[in-house]
Design an enzyme around this catalytic site. Structure first.
Site, PDB file in Angstrom:
ATOM      1  N   HIS A  85      -8.152   3.689  -0.596  1.00  0.00           N
ATOM      2  CA  HIS A  85      -6.958   4.102  -1.332  1.00  0.00           C
ATOM      3  C   HIS A  85      -7.057   5.614  -1.550  1.00  0.00           C
ATOM      4  O   HIS A  85      -7.779   6.061  -2.442  1.00  0.00           O
ATOM      5  CB  HIS A  85      -6.881   3.393  -2.690  1.00  0.00           C
ATOM      6  CG  HIS A  85      -6.831   1.887  -2.587  1.00  0.00           C
ATOM      7  ND1 HIS A  85      -5.647   1.187  -2.607  1.00  0.00           N
ATOM      8  CD2 HIS A  85      -7.806   0.952  -2.467  1.00  0.00           C
ATOM      9  CE1 HIS A  85      -5.898  -0.122  -2.509  1.00  0.00           C
ATOM     10  NE2 HIS A  85      -7.207  -0.285  -2.424  1.00  0.00           N
ATOM     11  N   LEU A  86      -6.349   6.370  -0.708  1.00  0.00           N
ATOM     12  CA  LEU A  86      -6.472   7.837  -0.813  1.00  0.00           C
ATOM     13  C   LEU A  86      -5.531   8.432  -1.859  1.00  0.00           C
ATOM     14  O   LEU A  86      -5.667   9.607  -2.218  1.00  0.00           O
ATOM     15  CB  LEU A  86      -6.239   8.493   0.553  1.00  0.00           C
ATOM     16  CG  LEU A  86      -7.376   8.324   1.573  1.00  0.00           C
ATOM     17  CD1 LEU A  86      -6.949   8.853   2.943  1.00  0.00           C
ATOM     18  CD2 LEU A  86      -8.658   9.019   1.118  1.00  0.00           C
ATOM     19  N   ASN A 100      -0.456   0.943  -1.561  1.00  0.00           N
ATOM     20  CA  ASN A 100      -0.014   0.790  -2.964  1.00  0.00           C
ATOM     21  C   ASN A 100      -0.034   2.130  -3.693  1.00  0.00           C
ATOM     22  O   ASN A 100      -0.780   2.352  -4.626  1.00  0.00           O
ATOM     23  CB  ASN A 100      -0.876  -0.258  -3.699  1.00  0.00           C
ATOM     24  CG  ASN A 100      -2.344   0.076  -3.703  1.00  0.00           C
ATOM     25  OD1 ASN A 100      -2.871   0.676  -2.777  1.00  0.00           O
ATOM     26  ND2 ASN A 100      -3.030  -0.307  -4.759  1.00  0.00           N
ATOM     27  N   HIS A 123     -11.880  -7.618   1.600  1.00  0.00           N
ATOM     28  CA  HIS A 123     -12.885  -7.864   0.549  1.00  0.00           C
ATOM     29  C   HIS A 123     -13.094  -9.325   0.140  1.00  0.00           C
ATOM     30  O   HIS A 123     -12.836  -9.706  -0.997  1.00  0.00           O
ATOM     31  CB  HIS A 123     -12.569  -7.034  -0.701  1.00  0.00           C
ATOM     32  CG  HIS A 123     -11.134  -7.058  -1.168  1.00  0.00           C
ATOM     33  ND1 HIS A 123     -10.409  -8.206  -1.334  1.00  0.00           N
ATOM     34  CD2 HIS A 123     -10.311  -6.036  -1.509  1.00  0.00           C
ATOM     35  CE1 HIS A 123      -9.197  -7.898  -1.747  1.00  0.00           C
ATOM     36  NE2 HIS A 123      -9.116  -6.583  -1.853  1.00  0.00           N
ATOM     37  N   ASP A 183     -13.394  -0.280   0.039  1.00  0.00           N
ATOM     38  CA  ASP A 183     -12.328  -0.474  -0.955  1.00  0.00           C
ATOM     39  C   ASP A 183     -12.390   0.646  -2.008  1.00  0.00           C
ATOM     40  O   ASP A 183     -12.312   0.393  -3.216  1.00  0.00           O
ATOM     41  CB  ASP A 183     -12.388  -1.850  -1.627  1.00  0.00           C
ATOM     42  CG  ASP A 183     -11.094  -2.165  -2.385  1.00  0.00           C
ATOM     43  OD1 ASP A 183     -10.158  -1.338  -2.339  1.00  0.00           O
ATOM     44  OD2 ASP A 183     -11.022  -3.227  -3.026  1.00  0.00           O
ATOM     45  N   GLY A 239     -10.873  -1.160  -9.944  1.00  0.00           N
ATOM     46  CA  GLY A 239     -11.232  -0.454  -8.727  1.00  0.00           C
ATOM     47  C   GLY A 239     -12.335   0.549  -8.982  1.00  0.00           C
ATOM     48  O   GLY A 239     -12.447   1.091 -10.088  1.00  0.00           O
TER      49      GLY A 239
END
Ligand code: DOR
Ligand code: ZN
Ligand code: ZN
Length: 447
Positions: free
Chosen positions: A63-64, A95, A237, A310, A330
């Site tokens: 998730h950048l 997202n 995951h 992740d 996260g």
């Protein structure tokens, strides 16, 4: 004409084994792998003193953020973290704010990444509400679609089996895969409501909601719905023994399914969760030691296709709240994945070629990334230098990521990426980013 660079005095992980050889890079590509005496003349030579060369990691779950979530991470900090962790290609999750869910939002992310990234970046898209927009998203270059089953992200009504089937049919026809966050939303909601009504807001309650049963149920559902279309489903995951069982059953039947596991699900147990409190809260949550054993066993037997971070960065203030339901889930993983896995190699739980298979080779195959993921002549020179003997303690305050926290803080690791080359260019040297923003390329779906 001399080639650009020769790396020598190295062991190279190629074709499933470690060989003593030298490696010549020219114009961004691996020109030759051969005994040093057979290598061509070079403009520069680097003696790496017995270190190992691996293909750069292809991290299929990152998730950048950036855009309106740039306070958590942006393309420069996220890809700097990638480079520091030996990742040469990060596949970015949709997202975001705004959500990546059509060709316009995808294009916007691509043009931002193009100017800011120091490693290569590819993109997932969420499903659009109108499936007729799917081809334009693929044409823009998304390498896969991401389907969250734990909450609605994007345009698809995830309660509706027919909507899911239609989405699967659509992408199957285009030879693009669907990556699934497998947790059954209805199960989550039902259990959560009951516990919230009882006033629960503790960690234990969170684990009860995000149960292995919710994971297994979603996996079973997807497998039932994918069969007709023949779409390739990649399960993100996988965290529990029962989720794994559901996945392996489909794999044994020969269905086109693949999966990934994360280092935190392999290495942290729910006992640790109590110790780390909400800092280690992630979704799916970390599980019991039995679940960890099942994941390790499958990894050892070649049944797990990929290890992915992740990487899910948040502002550290977001990791604490009075009620567990308000904590952002996260953890950042780009800078810890490889050192943690190399430590496992040093402890004899995995061999180097097995590691390269799940971190680079299979990810390239699964996501149809051409000319990357393995060290062979003609491939792009996306590679890393690893010192297998370097010992240090993980220190999240030194992360390149904006998310300066980790449940692995203080862990002693053995094995470190010391240099990262992306498209033949040195981007990380001894932990320092030595390339300009924009050095990384956008990797698009090529069909
Ligand atoms: O823990 C998680 N964090 N799980 C997800 O599915 C999303 C992710 C995030 O984006 O922070
Ligand atoms: Zn997820
Ligand atoms: Zn994720």
């Amino acid at each position: 004409m001399p080639v650009d660079l020769i790396l020598h005095n190295i062991k190279i992980c190629t074709r499933g084994e470690l060989v003593e050889a030298g490696l010549a890079i020219d114009e961004g590509k691996i020109f030759k792998i051969a005994k040093e005496t057979s290598l061509p003349q070079a403009s520069a030579k680097l003696n790496l003193k017995g270190q190992i060369i691996l293909p750069g990691l292809i991290d299929v779950h990152v998730h950048l953020r950036d855009q309106q979530l740039a306070y958590k991470e942006d393309f420069f900090t996220g890809t700097s973290a990638a480079a520091a962790g030996g990742v040469t290609l990060a596949i970015d999750m949709p997202n975001n704010k705004p959500i990546t869910t059509d060709s316009k939002s995808l294009k916007e992310r691509m043009s931002l990444a193009e100017t800011r990234a120091v490693v290569n970046v590819a993109f997932y898209s969420a499903f659009p509400e109108n499936l007729s927009e799917v081809p334009s998203i693929v044409e823009e270059g998304a390498v896969a679609f991401k389907l969250f089953l734990s909450q609605k992200i994007g345009g698809l009504d995830i309660r509706d089996d027919d909507a899911l089937s239609a989405a699967f049919d659509k992408v199957a026809g285009m030879d693009v895969l669907v990556a699934v966050h497998a947790e059954d939303m209805e199960t989550l909601e039902n259990v959560r409501e009951g516990l919230q009504r009882a006033g629960r807001k503790d960690l234990e309650a969170y684990l009860k909601v995000h149960s292995p049963a919710a994971e297994a149920k979603a996996i079973h559902r997807v497998i039932r719905l994918m069969k007709k279309s023949g779409v390739h489903v990649h399960f993100c995951h996988i965290s529990s023994s029962s989720g794994l069982k559901a996945f392996l059953k489909a794999k044994k039947l020969g269905l086109p399914v693949t999966c990934e596991v994360t280092p935190h699900h392999l290495l942290l147990s729910s006992k640790d969760l109590k110790h780390y409190n909400t800092l280690a809260l992630t979704d799916p949550p970390i599980r019991t030691e039995n679940d960890m054993k099942a994941l390790w066993n499958a990894l050892k037997h070649g049944l797990i296709d990929a290890v992915a971070s992740d990487h899910a960065p948040h502002a550290v203030e977001e990791k604490e709240a009075k009620a567990v339901w308000d904590v952002k889930t996260g953890i950042p993983g780009l800078e810890t994945t490889l050192p943690l896995m190399l430590t496992q190699v040093n402890e004899g739980r995995l061999r180097i070629p097995e590691l390269a298979r799940v971190t680079s080779e299979r990810p390239a195959e699964i996501f149809n990334i051409k000319n990357r993921g393995s060290l062979s002549e003609g491939n792009s020179a996306d590679l890393i230098v690893v010192d297998l003997n370097r010992e240090y303690k993980i220190d999240s305050s030194k992360f390149h990521s904006k998310a300066k926290f980790s449940p692995f803080d203080g862990w002693k690791v053995k094995g470190k990426p010391t240099k990262t080359f992306v498209n033949g260019q040195l981007v990380m040297d001894e932990g320092e980013i030595v390339a300009k923003p924009g050095t990384g390329q956008i990797i698009r779906w090529e069909g």
